[in-house]
Design a protein around this motif. Structure first.
Motif, mmCIF file in Angstrom:
data_model
loop_
_atom_site.group_PDB
_atom_site.id
_atom_site.type_symbol
_atom_site.label_atom_id
_atom_site.label_comp_id
_atom_site.label_asym_id
_atom_site.label_seq_id
_atom_site.Cartn_x
_atom_site.Cartn_y
_atom_site.Cartn_z
ATOM 1 N N ARG A 1 82.998 88.011 20.643
ATOM 2 C CA ARG A 1 82.097 87.430 21.653
ATOM 3 C C ARG A 1 82.128 88.260 22.934
ATOM 4 O O ARG A 1 83.143 88.868 23.284
ATOM 5 C CB ARG A 1 82.386 85.955 21.884
ATOM 6 C CG ARG A 1 83.556 85.640 22.741
ATOM 7 C CD ARG A 1 83.844 84.146 22.824
ATOM 8 N NE ARG A 1 84.975 83.941 23.741
ATOM 9 C CZ ARG A 1 84.821 83.598 25.001
ATOM 10 N NH1 ARG A 1 83.636 83.385 25.524
ATOM 11 N NH2 ARG A 1 85.895 83.445 25.775
ATOM 12 N N LYS A 2 80.953 88.251 23.599
ATOM 13 C CA LYS A 2 80.758 89.125 24.767
ATOM 14 C C LYS A 2 81.778 88.831 25.871
ATOM 15 O O LYS A 2 82.350 89.738 26.449
ATOM 16 C CB LYS A 2 79.335 88.917 25.309
ATOM 17 C CG LYS A 2 78.560 90.226 25.429
ATOM 18 C CD LYS A 2 77.183 90.023 26.040
ATOM 19 C CE LYS A 2 76.306 89.195 25.126
ATOM 20 N NZ LYS A 2 75.150 88.555 25.718
ATOM 21 N N SER A 3 81.990 87.558 26.153
ATOM 22 C CA SER A 3 82.872 87.224 27.277
ATOM 23 C C SER A 3 84.304 86.961 26.814
ATOM 24 O O SER A 3 85.039 86.220 27.471
ATOM 25 C CB SER A 3 82.340 85.984 27.985
ATOM 26 O OG SER A 3 81.012 86.182 28.330
ATOM 27 N N SER A 4 84.670 87.563 25.726
ATOM 28 C CA SER A 4 85.997 87.361 25.152
ATOM 29 C C SER A 4 87.127 87.669 26.138
ATOM 30 O O SER A 4 87.143 88.726 26.777
ATOM 31 C CB SER A 4 86.126 88.284 23.930
ATOM 32 O OG SER A 4 87.477 88.548 23.645
ATOM 33 N N PHE A 5 88.094 86.757 26.232
ATOM 34 C CA PHE A 5 89.283 87.016 27.039
ATOM 35 C C PHE A 5 90.096 88.173 26.446
ATOM 36 O O PHE A 5 90.741 88.927 27.180
ATOM 37 C CB PHE A 5 90.166 85.759 27.110
ATOM 38 C CG PHE A 5 89.575 84.641 27.914
ATOM 39 C CD1 PHE A 5 89.223 84.828 29.240
ATOM 40 C CD2 PHE A 5 89.372 83.393 27.342
ATOM 41 C CE1 PHE A 5 88.677 83.782 29.989
ATOM 42 C CE2 PHE A 5 88.835 82.340 28.081
ATOM 43 C CZ PHE A 5 88.485 82.542 29.411
ATOM 44 N N ASN A 6 90.083 88.281 25.134
ATOM 45 C CA ASN A 6 90.866 89.356 24.507
ATOM 46 C C ASN A 6 90.258 90.729 24.781
ATOM 47 O O ASN A 6 90.971 91.697 25.019
ATOM 48 C CB ASN A 6 91.034 89.070 23.015
ATOM 49 C CG ASN A 6 92.016 87.946 22.816
ATOM 50 O OD1 ASN A 6 93.225 88.150 22.878
ATOM 51 N ND2 ASN A 6 91.514 86.730 22.664
ATOM 52 N N ARG A 7 88.926 90.780 24.775
ATOM 53 C CA ARG A 7 88.262 92.033 25.148
ATOM 54 C C ARG A 7 88.560 92.340 26.626
ATOM 55 O O ARG A 7 88.798 93.482 26.999
ATOM 56 C CB ARG A 7 86.750 91.899 24.914
ATOM 57 C CG ARG A 7 86.015 93.209 24.840
ATOM 58 C CD ARG A 7 84.661 93.040 24.185
ATOM 59 N NE ARG A 7 84.751 92.654 22.786
ATOM 60 C CZ ARG A 7 85.019 93.499 21.799
ATOM 61 N NH1 ARG A 7 85.209 94.772 22.041
ATOM 62 N NH2 ARG A 7 85.103 93.079 20.553
#
Ligand code: FMN
Length: 187
Positions: free
Chosen positions: A17-23
């Motif tokens: 997902r675009k707003s991923s915390f992991n990203r």
């Protein structure tokens, strides 16, 4: 290490997902790299679901690219959410594809692991499952410090920047342990 002294790290994110915390945690890691380390993040979104019949006909191009990127990296950095007490299917699926013979590219790679969740336990259960797979694939996971980012919504701002100083310090120390391990192995 191909370029003497530079440790090339390949990042893999278990969330699409675009707003991923992991990203976002991977972006924070890119700001916190020790001298002599580079980080590029693999795109695993196009990897199909594992199918042994397909593999026997040849690795699909996104899998082939991932396998080559892993083989070319000196070390890996996984950032994983926790889904139902384990790692997400997209990450497990990418690992499963990349792990198939010949020349299993994870073999002997030092690996750093971090994870962010909105929950209270910081992805600990997902990380231990991921560590099990690392053991089977003969990777060398860094043990300490663990980077367990609980209640991630309080640690990143609305731009996806990691604002929690304790977590920044843990990621920095984890990356320092990764570079030390990688350099020891290369010596
Ligand atoms: C299918 C699913 C299962 C989840 N299971 C857990 C869980 O077992 N433990 C936990 O801490 N969070 C769980 N979560 C919450 C995720 O960790 C949270 O949505 C997180 O932000 C996802 O990572 P991302 O921000 O990188 O996309 C789950 C979320 C989904 C979508």
């Amino acid at each position: 290490m191909a370029d003497k002294g530079v440790v090339k790290v390949l990042g893999m994110c278990g969330s699409l997902r675009k707003s991923s915390f992991n990203r976002a945690a991977l972006r924070a890691a890119a700001e916190l790299l020790p001298d002599g380390m580079t980080l590029t993040v693999a795109d695993i979104a196009a990897i199909p679901l594992y199918n042994e019949d397909v593999r026997q006909a040849g690795f699909p191009p996104p899998v082939q690219s991932l396998r080559e990127a892993i083989a070319a990296a000196d070390a890996l950095l996984f950032a994983t959410p926790e889904y139902n007490y384990s790692m997400p299917g997209v990450l497990k699926n990418a690992i499963d594809w990349a792990s198939r013979p010949p020349d299993q590219p994870f073999n002997g790679k030092p690996v750093a692991i971090m994870g962010a969740t909105s929950g209270l336990w910081g992805t600990s259960r997902a990380q231990y499952h991921l560590r099990q797979s690392c053991v089977f694939l003969n990777m060398l996971p860094i043990n300490k410090p663990e980077v367990l980012i609980a209640q991630a919504q309080t640690k990143f701002n609305d731009k996806g920047e990691l604002t929690d100083e304790t977590t920044r310090k843990l990621i920095k120390e984890h990356l320092e342990a990764l570079i030390a391990c990688t350099q020891r192995l290369a010596a």
